[in-house]
Design a protein around this motif. Structure first.
Motif, PDB file in Angstrom:
ATOM      1  N   UNK A 130      -4.011  -5.034 -10.857  1.00 26.36           N
ATOM      2  CA  UNK A 130      -3.105  -4.519  -9.822  1.00 26.36           C
ATOM      3  C   UNK A 130      -3.386  -5.206  -8.481  1.00 26.36           C
TER       4      UNK A 130
ATOM      5  N   UNK B 192       2.277   8.554  -2.152  1.00 28.37           N
ATOM      6  CA  UNK B 192       2.498   7.147  -2.506  1.00 28.37           C
ATOM      7  C   UNK B 192       2.964   7.084  -3.955  1.00 28.37           C
ATOM      8  N   UNK B 193       4.137   6.508  -4.199  1.00 25.17           N
ATOM      9  CA  UNK B 193       4.651   6.537  -5.569  1.00 25.17           C
ATOM     10  C   UNK B 193       3.875   5.607  -6.499  1.00 25.17           C
TER      11      UNK B 193
ATOM     12  N   UNK C 173      -3.947   5.844 -11.437  1.00 18.11           N
ATOM     13  CA  UNK C 173      -2.862   5.821 -12.429  1.00 18.11           C
ATOM     14  C   UNK C 173      -3.327   5.368 -13.814  1.00 18.11           C
TER      15      UNK C 173
ATOM     16  N   UNK D 208      11.966   4.723  -4.765  1.00 21.02           N
ATOM     17  CA  UNK D 208      12.405   3.441  -4.196  1.00 21.02           C
ATOM     18  C   UNK D 208      12.920   2.502  -5.276  1.00 21.02           C
TER      19      UNK D 208
ATOM     20  N   UNK E 125       0.833  -1.216   0.000  1.00 21.51           N
ATOM     21  CA  UNK E 125       0.000   0.000   0.000  1.00 21.51           C
ATOM     22  C   UNK E 125       0.859   1.253   0.000  1.00 21.51           C
ATOM     23  N   UNK E 126       2.035   1.151   0.605  1.00 18.06           N
ATOM     24  CA  UNK E 126       2.934   2.297   0.643  1.00 18.06           C
ATOM     25  C   UNK E 126       3.774   2.460  -0.611  1.00 18.06           C
ATOM     26  N   UNK E 127       3.885   1.371  -1.393  1.00 15.78           N
ATOM     27  CA  UNK E 127       4.748   1.426  -2.573  1.00 15.78           C
ATOM     28  C   UNK E 127       3.984   1.645  -3.877  1.00 15.78           C
ATOM     29  N   UNK E 128       2.706   1.293  -3.879  1.00 16.95           N
ATOM     30  CA  UNK E 128       1.921   1.353  -5.115  1.00 16.95           C
ATOM     31  C   UNK E 128       0.699   2.247  -4.943  1.00 16.95           C
ATOM     32  N   UNK E 129       0.716   3.392  -5.621  1.00 16.48           N
ATOM     33  CA  UNK E 129      -0.441   4.280  -5.551  1.00 16.48           C
ATOM     34  C   UNK E 129      -1.682   3.595  -6.106  1.00 16.48           C
ATOM     35  N   UNK E 130      -1.481   2.765  -7.130  1.00 13.06           N
ATOM     36  CA  UNK E 130      -2.631   2.087  -7.719  1.00 13.06           C
ATOM     37  C   UNK E 130      -3.385   1.318  -6.638  1.00 13.06           C
TER      38      UNK E 130
ATOM     39  N   UNK F  80      -2.351   9.951  -0.883  1.00 10.79           N
ATOM     40  CA  UNK F  80      -2.340   9.474  -2.267  1.00 10.79           C
ATOM     41  C   UNK F  80      -1.168  10.074  -3.031  1.00 10.79           C
TER      42      UNK F  80
ATOM     43  N   UNK G 157      -3.267   1.564  -3.364  1.00 12.43           N
ATOM     44  CA  UNK G 157      -3.776   2.468  -2.330  1.00 12.43           C
ATOM     45  C   UNK G 157      -5.100   3.117  -2.759  1.00 12.43           C
ATOM     46  N   UNK G 158      -5.116   3.672  -3.976  1.00 13.54           N
ATOM     47  CA  UNK G 158      -6.314   4.368  -4.447  1.00 13.54           C
ATOM     48  C   UNK G 158      -7.433   3.363  -4.743  1.00 13.54           C
ATOM     49  N   UNK G 159      -7.074   2.239  -5.351  1.00 19.74           N
ATOM     50  CA  UNK G 159      -8.111   1.286  -5.756  1.00 19.74           C
ATOM     51  C   UNK G 159      -8.803   0.644  -4.546  1.00 19.74           C
TER      52      UNK G 159
ATOM     53  N   UNK H  36      -9.610   2.232  -1.887  1.00 17.84           N
ATOM     54  CA  UNK H  36     -10.561   3.209  -1.338  1.00 17.84           C
ATOM     55  C   UNK H  36     -11.691   3.596  -2.285  1.00 17.84           C
TER      56      UNK H  36
ATOM     57  N   UNK I 107       5.083   3.356  -9.261  1.00 16.70           N
ATOM     58  CA  UNK I 107       6.381   2.944  -9.816  1.00 16.70           C
ATOM     59  C   UNK I 107       6.362   2.559 -11.296  1.00 16.70           C
TER      60      UNK I 107
END
Lengths: 510, 245
Positions: free
Chosen positions: A165, B33-34, B219, B236, A65-70, B30, A72-74, A76, B36
């Motif tokens: 994802x 958060x990267x 994205x 990262x 969740x901290x590395x992938x914005x996809x 949001x 994280x957003x998906x 929510x 990648x």
């Protein structure tokens, strides 16, 4: 063909697949073989659940969740509107509601809510949050291996939520706790240890290529070469290893070789990078995907090539087109030492990497290639857009080039072409049913059922237009359709590659 | 000040802080958060301008939803457009004098409330009538619809059935933003309306209403299709390259 142990879906009377009423649990028995110790150990994962598996799973979810914005957003953004519910080929073919994209996502989302959101922590019953249990983990294993990561749902979601994802993240968490999938993880071992997904060693590859050269010369009278590990060649061709020995894949490899020959190109294959496919994509582990992709960079640097061309493979093209620049520096625009080292070697006049269809179409437009289209007259052809090419990549300069360029090639080399129903091609194309790491015999029921929407569309043009050839640009599509079209009453010889058609019609000179 | 006024005044400050602070936190989360990898759903625009247009079509016209399902689109779009008109109309309670645009929109905003409730009821009906949507609906999905319908109906009752003391209401709302607190009119429909709206503001940053900021950060929609021309790399991930060179 042995009688299947499951019911093969009936073809409909039209090109379209009726949306079934939900049948809860109809696919809950599906379980791909679990990876044993050896491949798990090689990839750095455990091979059985430890006592702390739950903590490990939640911990890994938090990291992702901290590395992938996809992700994280998906997690929510979904409002449960239902727009995706009738879009997945596996739902359409199986009627299991957990194969609806939103329900597949919910398997993870309910755990996310429980451990990472306020309402899920204080009122789980209200928002559908649930503890992570062994039962949930088993459902993850089953249903995250009933998704081919084809992204069709992402086209139709008002927020662009891409189930692929979530499936990728789910599989990475499963791997992390010791529930890897045998098929994909063994392949990830072979490609890293031997150089390709099939585990074909260098000498065997060399023999195969020599044999193919002899076959072509016997067939055409022209000495078309298939060079291997040629230092200083201009072009490195990276193609799925299935092209070296599987039917009908090999027919396309012959096609590429003939195109290079006709163009007088200096080209080579690499035994170190004898695989375009990258199963790292399927498992949501950036580092693994990068390691697998780095073989291409290493081979290109070692051989000193100026151009990199990629053969017919859907997910490989997505990784090459969209991710190689990021993962390996193959591409343009990088200003760090790592990418500059690669870029300064590549010829800036050309797209890097380039799809074999871009390469061939370019030569056709320049008038370099000559064809006798009548040699393809025994075929009436349709084209299946591969999911990863259609929705995860591009060809040419314009958006949608991935749809027009392969069709333009077919029309340049053959007289009879008919598209399938508009809602089943282009960005709305249906997955073949075997992509994303499910192309294994232990998932044959899933593969047959998932092929239904494509089979309905194909059946319609076969009946109405006399189509008898399904042209493909993906090694997985080729293997999948060869296996499943007989379940629907078609002959496997109707399946082939775009460059197979090129190979049939191209005129060669010595 | 009456206990009622104290309650509603306090409630609205808490709700406003929660809504703004919560959303700001989510947007911060949001954005930091990267992303990648380059993962636009293709065919995708190849320029930033193209992506802005894609996003505009998505947010204003619900383009993807239109491709997907015409019923959800009709009800969903009707609801959101009408809600936007209703919200704009409500600016009049925080402005003195009311500017021309807001005055102009007044009648449209009044009737939009009807469209808003029709849209919501259509979406709600699907949760009962379509087996696939019934399967995925959670209690909170129904409660969210109930909350929004409740807001719509209590609001409409004041527009079309029994007017509330609009002058006193405006005194209350203006008082909130000028910190010169005034009594809240003691009218059941109004108090119910105000209470439900505050509830909506409170749950916004912790519910599926996060689709509002979420869509802008998706994205698959907000990335440019240019991976061969631009090296797209997260911090990262860039660290891995350094180990190599």
């Amino acid at each position: 063909m042995a009688a299947p142990k499951f019911e093969v879906p009936k073809l409909s009377d039209t090109a379209y697949t009726d949306v079934p009423k939900i049948q809860e649990g109809s696919m809950s028995h599906i379980k791909s073989f679990i990876a044993p110790q050896a491949p798990q150990e090689f990839l750095g994962y455990p091979w059985e659940l430890a006592d702390d598996w739950k903590e490990r799973a939640i911990d890994r979810m938090g990291q992702l969740l901290g590395k992938y914005r996809s992700l994280r957003v998906f997690m929510d953004a979904c409002v449960h509107c239902g727009a995706c519910t009738d879009k997945c080929h596996y739902y359409l073919g199986s009627a299991d509601p957990k194969n609806m994209p939103v329900a597949r996502q919910e398997l993870m989302r309910k755990v996310y809510r429980r451990y990472f959101t306020l309402p899920g922590k204080i009122a789980p019953w209200l928002v559908g949050a649930e503890d992570l249990t062994k039962d949930t983990l088993d459902q993850w294993y089953s249903y995250y291996h009933q998704c081919s990561e084809c992204r069709r749902c992402s086209v139709f979601c008002p927020y662009g939520i891409d189930t692929a994802e979530i499936t990728m993240a789910g599989r990475e968490i499963l791997n992390h706790v010791g529930m890897g999938q045998k098929y994909s993880n063994e392949i990830l071992g072979k490609v890293q240890k031997i150089g390709n997904n099939l585990g074909l060693p260098g000498p065997a590859l060399e023999d195969t290529l020599l044999g193919l050269e002899e076959d072509i010369e016997a067939d055409t009278g022209v000495a078309v070469k298939m060079p291997l590990d040629v230092q200083g060649a201009e072009i490195l061709l990276v193609t799925p290893s299935a092209d070296f020995f599987s039917e009908p894949h090999v027919e396309s490899l012959i096609g590429y070789a003939k195109v290079f020959h006709a163009a007088g190109a200096s080209w080579t294959l690499s035994s170190h990078a004898s695989e375009a496919g990258n199963f790292g994509l399927f498992n949501g582990n950036y580092e693994t995907m990068r390691t697998v992709a780095m073989r291409i960079r290493d081979a290109a640097l070692e051989l000193g090539v100026k151009r990199i061309v990629v053969g017919e493979c859907g997910h490989a093209w997505r990784v090459a087109y969209a991710f190689w620049n990021t993962l390996t520096g193959i591409g343009y625009g990088g200003n760090d030492p790592f990418s500059i080292e690669m870029q300064k070697q590549l010829d800036p006049r050309y797209k890097q990497p380039m799809h074999i269809c871009e390469y061939t179409w370019d030569l056709i437009q320049k008038g370099v290639l000559k064809f006798d289209k009548s040699l393809n007259d025994h075929r009436t052809i349709t084209f299946h857009d591969s999911c990863n090419v259609a929705r995860g990549s591009r060809m040419g300069d314009e958006p949608g080039g991935q749809f027009t360029i392969p069709r333009n090639i077919i029309k340049a080399v053959a007289n009879n072409f008919h598209d399938m129903a508009a809602e089943t091609i282009g960005e709305s194309t249906f997955c073949c049913g075997g992509g994303g790491g499910v192309l294994t015999d232990d998932l044959i029921e899933l593969r047959v059922k998932g092929a239904l929407p494509r089979m309905n569309a194909y059946n319609a043009v076969a009946k109405e237009e006399g189509v008898n050839f399904l042209a493909l640009i993906c090694a997985i599509c080729k293997a999948q359709f060869t296996k499943v079209v007989p379940f629907y009453g078609f002959d496997m010889s109707q399946v082939g590659g775009v460059h197979q058609l090129v190979s049939t019609a191209i005129k060669l000179e010595d | 000040m009456s206990a009622l006024t104290v309650f509603f005044t306090g409630l609205y400050y808490i709700a406003a802080i929660t809504l703004i602070g919560g959303l700001a936190y989510r947007i911060y989360e949001y954005s930091r958060t990267p992303a990648p990898l380059n993962i636009p759903t293709t065919p995708a625009p190849t320029t930033r301008v193209g992506v802005s247009l894609r996003m505009a079509r998505e947010v204003v016209l619900f383009e993807s939803l239109f491709k997907s399902n015409k019923w959800i689109w009709v009800f969903g779009w009707l609801f959101h457009v009408c809600l936007a008109l209703v919200l704009i109309r409500h600016v009049r309670y925080f402005q003195d004098p009311v500017c021309e645009i807001i005055a102009f929109i007044q009648p449209f905003g009044m009737y939009a409330s009807i469209g808003m409730v029709i849209g919501l009821l259509g979406l709600w009906a699907r949760r009962f009538l379509v087996d696939r949507v019934r399967y995925i609906s959670t209690p909170s999905d129904h409660l969210m619809l109930a909350l929004l319908v409740g807001i719509g109906l209590t609001g409409m009752s004041m527009t079309f059935v029994a007017h509330t003391d609009i002058v006193a209401l405006k005194g209350f709302t203006m008082g909130l933003i000028t910190f010169d607190w005034q009594p809240v009119p003691n009218d059941f429909n109004l108090l119910a309306h105000l209470f439900l709206v505050a509830l909506l503001m409170l749950v916004f940053p912790i519910s599926k209403l996060l689709h509002v900021p979420g869509v802008f950060f998706s994205p698959t929609r907000n990335q440019v299709d240019n991976p061969r021309e631009r090296r797209h790399i997260a911090p990262w991930a860039a660290a891995l390259d350094k180990e190599q060179v």
